[in-house]
Scaffold this active site. Sequence first.
Site, PDB file in Angstrom:
ATOM      1  N   GLU A  25      15.432   9.207  21.159  1.00 36.64           N
ATOM      2  CA  GLU A  25      15.962  10.549  20.752  1.00 36.64           C
ATOM      3  C   GLU A  25      15.007  11.307  19.721  1.00 36.64           C
ATOM      4  OE1 GLU A  25      18.831  11.158  17.865  1.00 36.64           O
ATOM      5  OE2 GLU A  25      18.999   8.967  17.355  1.00 36.64           O
ATOM      6  N   LYS A 158      26.517   3.721  10.817  1.00 37.94           N
ATOM      7  CA  LYS A 158      26.631   3.610   9.361  1.00 37.94           C
ATOM      8  C   LYS A 158      27.672   3.481   8.645  1.00 37.94           C
ATOM      9  CE  LYS A 158      22.496   6.501   9.122  1.00 37.94           C
ATOM     10  NZ  LYS A 158      23.044   7.077  10.717  1.00 37.94           N
TER      11      LYS A 158
HETATM   12  N1  PSU Z   1      22.486   7.763  12.999  1.00 33.90           N
HETATM   13  C1  PSU Z   1      21.245   7.664  12.674  1.00 33.90           C
HETATM   14  N2  PSU Z   1      20.015   8.710  12.411  1.00 33.90           N
HETATM   15  C2  PSU Z   1      20.252  10.043  13.033  1.00 33.90           C
HETATM   16  C3  PSU Z   1      21.731  10.040  13.769  1.00 33.90           C
HETATM   17  C4  PSU Z   1      22.581   9.146  13.847  1.00 33.90           C
HETATM   18  O1  PSU Z   1      21.091   6.584  12.126  1.00 33.90           O
HETATM   19  O2  PSU Z   1      19.529  10.561  13.166  1.00 33.90           O
HETATM   20  C5  PSU Z   1      21.957  11.101  14.607  1.00 33.90           C
HETATM   21  C6  PSU Z   1      21.766  10.967  16.051  1.00 33.90           C
HETATM   22  O3  PSU Z   1      20.935  11.605  16.898  1.00 33.90           O
HETATM   23  C7  PSU Z   1      23.254  11.013  16.557  1.00 33.90           C
HETATM   24  C8  PSU Z   1      23.713  12.325  15.705  1.00 33.90           C
HETATM   25  O4  PSU Z   1      23.419  11.100  17.865  1.00 33.90           O
HETATM   26  O5  PSU Z   1      23.189  11.796  14.355  1.00 33.90           O
HETATM   27  C9  PSU Z   1      25.123  12.038  15.356  1.00 33.90           C
HETATM   28  O6  PSU Z   1      25.499  13.335  14.839  1.00 33.90           O
HETATM   29  P1  PSU Z   1      26.946  13.740  14.770  1.00 33.90           P
HETATM   30  O7  PSU Z   1      27.560  12.861  13.882  1.00 33.90           O
HETATM   31  O8  PSU Z   1      27.063  15.115  14.207  1.00 33.90           O
HETATM   32  O9  PSU Z   1      27.577  13.764  16.282  1.00 33.90           O
END
Ligand code: PSU
Length: 304
Positions: A25, A158
């Site tokens: 990603e 996390k």
């Molecule tokens: N978890 C990580 N690093 C990240 C993300 C998640 O450890 O950079 C990013 C990923 O791209 C995930 C996004 O899809 O955050 C989720 O964001 P939201 O909670 O706004 O959906």
Amino acid sequence: MTSPILVSDAVAAALAEHRPVVALESTIISHGLPRPRNHEAALEFEQILLDAGVTPATIAVLDGVPRIGLDAEGVRRIAEEDLAKASVRDLPILAAAGASGATTVAATAHLAAKAGVRVFATGGLGGVHRGASTTFDESADLSTLAVTPITVVSAGVKSVLDIAATLERLETLSVPVVGYQTTIFPSFWLRESAFTLDWSADSAEQVAKIMRSQDELGHGQGIVVANPIPADQQWDPTEHDRVLTEALALADEAGVSGKAVTPFLLLKIVELSGGRSLEVNLDLARNNVRVAAQIATEWSALAR
Ligand code: PSU
Ligand code: MN
């Protein structure tokens, strides 16, 4: 109609010959890691795959075109430009506007699966945020995996998220969650969380067999492979708890909401930990890329 998705020559050739491919990603690069380490990390993840005989497919939208597999200039752009954070719902808007975006797990999974890529490595999956019962803040990563046939290797979610609620939602959405050589769900920087899983896989071959069974059963969901960071690389749990509490309080005070929450917390945690969380983040991501390479290799052996 021609496909609006541009697959690089390297990825197209690998897919045509049933050679292993792993999707990566771009949001983790653009919004999850500080510059300039993010650029080094993007190149390093690709190199780990190349060294394992696997074709990397880093995914992003550049100038309106969703790309599966980036060249060096594309990787530079996701690391250095201020790109929009793009989930699945943003893809048609970016495409119509000719704009660029870094794809989240959801958008990357969607585009990868459309191109026929079946294995994807990331750091942590998005999930249900704390307080979601009032904010409704649940990542589209979860709902996307309910309708997207791709195997995502992550170090769990996390501890800034509500892990219990995230696991419940994955159950509701019928997304299989398999621990990699463990039945304890990891919590990203830490090897363990308080939650156990019903199932584990001992090897990449076993994961590939689950993927094959999934296809045979006509099950169109994704699979979450939860791969814990090795014990000697994890973050010190006491410091982890201290920094987390502080970062969550800061997010609250700053009134951060919606899609800004995850990037805000990640960068604050790097700051508050004096960079320690970043090293752990990179270690676990490398580890996920390695496991994804093995799964993709077993998958291509089965598919041949
Ligand atoms: N978890 C990580 N690093 C990240 C993300 C998640 O450890 O950079 C990013 C990923 O791209 C995930 C996004 O899809 O955050 C989720 O964001 P939201 O909670 O706004 O959906
Ligand atoms: Mn959100």
